[in-house]
Design a protein around this motif. Sequence first.
Motif, PDB file in Angstrom:
ATOM      1  N   ARG A 132      33.393  50.777  50.115  1.00 15.84           N
ATOM      2  CA  ARG A 132      34.533  51.400  49.863  1.00 15.84           C
ATOM      3  C   ARG A 132      35.556  50.551  50.268  1.00 15.84           C
ATOM      4  N   THR A 133      36.528  50.300  49.486  1.00 19.10           N
ATOM      5  CA  THR A 133      37.473  49.157  49.865  1.00 19.10           C
ATOM      6  C   THR A 133      38.800  50.006  50.303  1.00 19.10           C
ATOM      7  N   ALA A 134      39.686  49.147  51.077  1.00 21.95           N
ATOM      8  CA  ALA A 134      40.878  49.680  51.682  1.00 21.95           C
ATOM      9  C   ALA A 134      42.072  49.259  50.588  1.00 21.95           C
ATOM     10  N   SER A 135      42.905  50.031  50.933  1.00 19.18           N
ATOM     11  CA  SER A 135      44.060  49.773  49.803  1.00 19.18           C
ATOM     12  C   SER A 135      45.191  49.395  50.480  1.00 19.18           C
ATOM     13  N   GLY A 136      46.239  48.579  49.779  1.00 13.06           N
ATOM     14  CA  GLY A 136      47.383  48.249  50.357  1.00 13.06           C
ATOM     15  C   GLY A 136      47.251  46.898  51.285  1.00 13.06           C
ATOM     16  N   ILE A 137      47.709  46.982  52.358  1.00 13.18           N
ATOM     17  CA  ILE A 137      48.017  45.487  53.193  1.00 13.18           C
ATOM     18  C   ILE A 137      46.610  45.471  53.843  1.00 13.18           C
ATOM     19  N   ALA A 138      46.003  46.675  54.187  1.00 12.72           N
ATOM     20  CA  ALA A 138      44.615  46.593  54.694  1.00 12.72           C
ATOM     21  C   ALA A 138      43.699  45.977  53.780  1.00 12.72           C
ATOM     22  N   GLY A 139      43.903  46.145  52.379  1.00 14.65           N
ATOM     23  CA  GLY A 139      42.703  45.925  51.546  1.00 14.65           C
ATOM     24  C   GLY A 139      43.023  44.440  51.013  1.00 14.65           C
ATOM     25  N   ALA A 140      44.357  44.041  51.128  1.00 13.48           N
ATOM     26  CA  ALA A 140      44.668  42.769  50.820  1.00 13.48           C
ATOM     27  C   ALA A 140      43.975  41.786  52.085  1.00 13.48           C
ATOM     28  N   THR A 141      44.032  42.256  53.156  1.00 17.10           N
ATOM     29  CA  THR A 141      43.728  41.494  54.503  1.00 17.10           C
ATOM     30  C   THR A 141      42.049  41.373  54.428  1.00 17.10           C
ATOM     31  N   ALA A 142      41.496  42.632  53.933  1.00 16.89           N
ATOM     32  CA  ALA A 142      40.016  42.697  54.229  1.00 16.89           C
ATOM     33  C   ALA A 142      39.484  41.876  53.041  1.00 16.89           C
ATOM     34  N   TYR A 143      40.197  41.586  51.901  1.00 15.57           N
ATOM     35  CA  TYR A 143      39.611  41.076  50.590  1.00 15.57           C
ATOM     36  C   TYR A 143      39.249  39.461  50.848  1.00 15.57           C
ATOM     37  N   LYS A 144      38.126  39.017  51.008  1.00 12.78           N
ATOM     38  CA  LYS A 144      37.503  37.649  51.619  1.00 12.78           C
ATOM     39  C   LYS A 144      37.013  37.146  50.518  1.00 12.78           C
ATOM     40  N   SER A 145      37.647  37.050  49.278  1.00  8.34           N
ATOM     41  CA  SER A 145      37.305  36.009  48.100  1.00  8.34           C
ATOM     42  C   SER A 145      37.652  34.694  48.342  1.00  8.34           C
ATOM     43  N   THR A 146      36.686  33.690  47.979  1.00 10.63           N
ATOM     44  CA  THR A 146      36.893  32.291  48.067  1.00 10.63           C
ATOM     45  C   THR A 146      37.390  31.641  46.975  1.00 10.63           C
ATOM     46  N   SER A 147      37.517  32.475  45.943  1.00 14.13           N
ATOM     47  CA  SER A 147      37.946  31.902  44.495  1.00 14.13           C
ATOM     48  C   SER A 147      39.387  31.288  44.532  1.00 14.13           C
ATOM     49  N   PHE A 148      39.695  30.100  43.888  1.00 12.21           N
ATOM     50  CA  PHE A 148      40.898  29.228  43.804  1.00 12.21           C
ATOM     51  C   PHE A 148      42.072  30.461  43.263  1.00 12.21           C
ATOM     52  N   GLN A 149      41.469  31.295  42.362  1.00 12.44           N
ATOM     53  CA  GLN A 149      42.567  31.846  41.566  1.00 12.44           C
ATOM     54  C   GLN A 149      43.114  33.167  42.279  1.00 12.44           C
ATOM     55  N   ALA A 150      41.948  33.955  43.095  1.00 15.39           N
ATOM     56  CA  ALA A 150      42.161  34.955  44.104  1.00 15.39           C
ATOM     57  C   ALA A 150      43.182  34.529  45.274  1.00 15.39           C
ATOM     58  N   THR A 151      42.941  33.450  45.949  1.00  4.84           N
ATOM     59  CA  THR A 151      43.611  33.001  47.020  1.00  4.84           C
ATOM     60  C   THR A 151      45.154  32.663  46.363  1.00  4.84           C
ATOM     61  N   PHE A 152      45.291  32.069  45.007  1.00  5.39           N
ATOM     62  CA  PHE A 152      46.320  31.546  44.627  1.00  5.39           C
ATOM     63  C   PHE A 152      47.421  32.921  44.286  1.00  5.39           C
ATOM     64  N   VAL A 153      46.686  33.916  43.922  1.00  6.51           N
ATOM     65  CA  VAL A 153      47.576  35.124  43.431  1.00  6.51           C
ATOM     66  C   VAL A 153      48.007  35.840  44.757  1.00  6.51           C
ATOM     67  N   GLN A 154      47.109  35.812  45.656  1.00  2.08           N
ATOM     68  CA  GLN A 154      47.375  36.448  47.166  1.00  2.08           C
ATOM     69  C   GLN A 154      48.626  35.724  47.608  1.00  2.08           C
ATOM     70  N   SER A 155      48.399  34.537  47.992  1.00  2.00           N
ATOM     71  CA  SER A 155      49.466  33.696  48.601  1.00  2.00           C
ATOM     72  C   SER A 155      50.685  33.675  47.728  1.00  2.00           C
ATOM     73  N   LEU A 156      50.669  33.699  46.448  1.00  2.00           N
ATOM     74  CA  LEU A 156      51.951  33.811  45.650  1.00  2.00           C
ATOM     75  C   LEU A 156      52.518  34.988  46.150  1.00  2.00           C
ATOM     76  N   THR A 157      51.983  35.968  45.873  1.00  2.00           N
ATOM     77  CA  THR A 157      52.543  37.503  46.346  1.00  2.00           C
ATOM     78  C   THR A 157      53.003  37.703  47.479  1.00  2.00           C
ATOM     79  N   LEU A 158      52.086  37.221  48.464  1.00  2.00           N
ATOM     80  CA  LEU A 158      52.538  37.266  49.889  1.00  2.00           C
ATOM     81  C   LEU A 158      53.925  36.740  50.335  1.00  2.00           C
ATOM     82  N   THR A 159      53.779  35.361  49.779  1.00  4.13           N
ATOM     83  CA  THR A 159      54.878  34.393  50.067  1.00  4.13           C
ATOM     84  C   THR A 159      56.307  34.979  49.340  1.00  4.13           C
ATOM     85  N   PHE A 160      55.962  35.410  47.833  1.00  7.90           N
ATOM     86  CA  PHE A 160      57.149  35.855  47.225  1.00  7.90           C
ATOM     87  C   PHE A 160      58.032  37.246  47.860  1.00  7.90           C
TER      88      PHE A 160
END
Length: 133
Positions: free
Chosen positions: A30-58
């Motif tokens: 089961r995956t959490a949603s919202g901020i908990a889901g974003a922080t629990a997401y442990k992907s190492t792919s460049f694309q996932a990290t890029f999208v997450q940091s872009l969204t967070l910073t924006f």
Amino acid sequence: GNDMETGGGSAAGGAPESGNAGGPRKPAKRTASGIAGATAYKSTSFQATFVQSLTLTFLAEWGDRSQIATIALAAAKDPMGVTVGGCLGHSMCTGLAVVGGRMLAARISEKTVSFYGGIIFTIFGIHSLFFES
């Protein structure tokens, strides 16, 4: 998830996979949603990290004081110079935060940083509640 991920799938042609024939299925995580889901997401792919940091910073920078100051500066000065200077300044600040965060994470647990960060923000909130005009 698909059958390959849960361990109970079959290879092409309907034959059971070797090593998993008749084995029990693993329950889907089961995956959490919202901020908990974003922080629990442990992907190492460049694309996932890029999208997450872009969204967070924006989202974090939208409407903050530095953006308001940048708008005022662009109204009074050359917008291209403000854009390039703002991008470089923000990139340098973010780079220092990344390097500092890496060094800090090697020495202090994330739980400790969150705890003390919460205390500091609480103190700032109390201060602004009672001492700001």
